[in-house]
Design an enzyme around this catalytic site. Structure first.
Site, mmCIF file in Angstrom:
data_model
loop_
_atom_site.group_PDB
_atom_site.id
_atom_site.type_symbol
_atom_site.label_atom_id
_atom_site.label_comp_id
_atom_site.label_asym_id
_atom_site.label_seq_id
_atom_site.Cartn_x
_atom_site.Cartn_y
_atom_site.Cartn_z
ATOM 1 N N TYR A 125 0.935 -1.148 0.119
ATOM 2 C CA TYR A 125 -0.030 -0.073 -0.074
ATOM 3 C C TYR A 125 0.762 1.281 -0.244
ATOM 4 O O TYR A 125 0.227 2.469 -0.214
ATOM 5 C CB TYR A 125 -1.053 0.066 1.185
ATOM 6 C CG TYR A 125 -1.999 -1.141 1.042
ATOM 7 C CD1 TYR A 125 -2.981 -0.880 0.096
ATOM 8 C CD2 TYR A 125 -2.061 -2.212 1.704
ATOM 9 C CE1 TYR A 125 -4.173 -2.109 0.039
ATOM 10 C CE2 TYR A 125 -2.829 -3.521 1.557
ATOM 11 C CZ TYR A 125 -3.855 -3.025 0.743
ATOM 12 O OH TYR A 125 -4.751 -4.100 0.539
ATOM 13 N N PHE A 416 -10.301 -4.404 10.836
ATOM 14 C CA PHE A 416 -11.488 -3.791 9.907
ATOM 15 C C PHE A 416 -11.278 -4.081 8.400
ATOM 16 O O PHE A 416 -10.260 -4.406 8.074
ATOM 17 C CB PHE A 416 -11.938 -2.470 10.015
ATOM 18 C CG PHE A 416 -10.976 -1.475 9.905
ATOM 19 C CD1 PHE A 416 -10.955 -0.955 8.582
ATOM 20 C CD2 PHE A 416 -9.843 -1.236 10.739
ATOM 21 C CE1 PHE A 416 -9.870 0.031 8.267
ATOM 22 C CE2 PHE A 416 -9.006 0.280 10.474
ATOM 23 C CZ PHE A 416 -8.849 0.612 9.162
#
Length: 416
Positions: A125, A416
């Site tokens: 990322y 999450f």
């Protein structure tokens, strides 16, 4: 023809999308109707992307609204990124890049301060402007050599710890968590929607969800007010009629140091429990030093966890707290063109202003590195020594460290 990237257009596409998600995460290649029904209410089709090759989904990507606490106790809106996969048959075709680019552009237009995610793999990322902003640690405690008093019978400060039913946790837990994340030094803590509490308390179930009902306990102060809770499961094992059982802490939330100590000591003193796994905790958690012999807590995991991608730099920098007075001109490089530019930050204990500027920079860094230092968990001096930040004024990195430092390390308690 390359796979088409698009948002889900109807609920009929969700089973195929969930199947692709499950396969990429090395789970079952089939998805039950019960799982689809349980998960559908919490997935926004307009924020759910799929890569489709013919009628088959070969990539998944989803975002949702999130609030995150920043240093000082304020909360900012984030675009939370999750369920990111590309099927093994379609790797290296820029599917993730196409899905991420659309999601970040939408988040910028929506007014989110940053994007956030929990990275399964480190190298992915950074190229999208995300930087590791908070780490996690996990310990395993050998209770038998910890030096704790085996006669421990509860808090000695007038408080008490009580076993709680799931219904009670569902009732008092949300307010406890909101008070916890509003504390000034809980940066990185996110909000927990109703779905989170339904999962913890076993109300949201479907076949194959691998849910193990946890035990729960609540700490109350001398006035009877809840000040924290802990949830844990047990792995049972006996050797030669001797207990070798392990308690795995899932969540421990405490509003006061007294409640935190009491809840840890409670779990560590449960009869027949010889080992306790802490679950993911902040890297500077009190647990090891709570033990008379801290070496009984073996560090099992220390790794990056929460990543941030700045989108609105002035909003980010004006919202957080600063321990000292100072000014800094930052130049941010951003290949995506979402948050790059030069910004003048003037900050102190009474507040901050941050505006675009044409002044010469004190410090230049990639936008991902701002994500890394924003919550106070990384040193600009260390980044400069690695060549990841460039000083144009002597001492600029040290000035940044003085401004961005926090008393406690950043921590996100939730995946999450």
């Amino acid at each position: 023809m390359p796979p088409a990237i698009r948002t889900l257009t109807s609920a009929d596409e969700l089973p195929e999308w969930l199947r692709a998600l499950s396969v990429a995460f090395l789970r079952s290649p089939s998805v039950s109707d019960e799982e689809v029904a349980a998960r559908a209410p919490f997935i926004e089709p307009a924020r759910t992307q799929g890569a489709f090759d013919g009628g088959r989904c070969v990539g998944t990507f989803r975002t949702f609204s999130q609030e995150m606490t920043v240093p000082g106790g304020a909360a900012l809106p984030s675009c939370a990124v999750t369920n990111v996969t590309v099927s093994p048959t379609h790797r290296r075709r820029s599917l993730l890049t196409r899905m991420m680019s659309g999601a970040l552009a939408a988040a910028k237009e929506r007014g989110d301060a940053f994007a956030s995610l929990v990275s399964a793999e480190y190298p992915i990322y950074g190229r999208y402007g995300f930087g590791p902003a908070a780490w996690v640690a996990e310990w395993e405690v050998d209770v038998t050599r910890s030096g704790l008093d085996p006669r421990h019978s509860g808090p000695g400060d007038g408080g008490r710890v009580d076993i709680a039913e799931p219904e009670e946790i569902g009732r008092i837990g949300p307010a406890l968590h909101e008070r916890y994340r509003a504390q000034p030094h809980r940066q990185g803590v996110i909000d927990r929607p109703e779905r989170w509490w339904r999962n913890l308390t076993g109300q949201l179930r479907y076949p194959g969800d691998e849910f193990t009902p946890p035990y729960h306990a609540v700490h109350r102060d001398e006035r009877g007010e809840p000040q924290g809770f802990v949830s844990w499961t047990v792995h049972e094992r006996w050797d030669g009629k001797l207990p070798q059982n392990r308690a795995d802490v899932q969540y421990l939330t405490a509003l006061t140091p007294a409640a935190e100590r009491a809840l840890w000591l409670f779990v560590l003193s449960i009869d027949w429990i010889t080992r306790v796994r802490s679950g993911f905790r902040a890297p500077d958690d009190v647990l090891p030093l709570l033990l008379p012999d801290p070496r009984a807590a073996v560090l099992d995991t220390l790794a990056d966890f929460l990543w941030l991608r700045p989108l609105d730099v002035p909003r980010m920098l004006e919202a957080r707290g600063y321990p000292v007075e100072g000014a800094l001109v930052l130049r941010l490089r951003d290949e995506a063109g979402l948050a790059g530019g030069s910004y003048r930050l003037e900050a102190g204990p009474d507040g901050a202003t941050c505006k675009s500027t044409g002044e010469s920079p004190d410090l230049t860094l990639d936008v991902a590195e701002l994500g890394t230092i924003f919550l106070g968990d990384e040193s600009a001096v260390r980044l400069a020594s690695l060549g990841r930040a460039e000083e144009h004024r002597e001492g600029a990195a040290e000035s940044a460290d003085l401004l961005f430092r926090t008393p406690r390390r950043a921590w996100c308690p939730d995946i999450f």
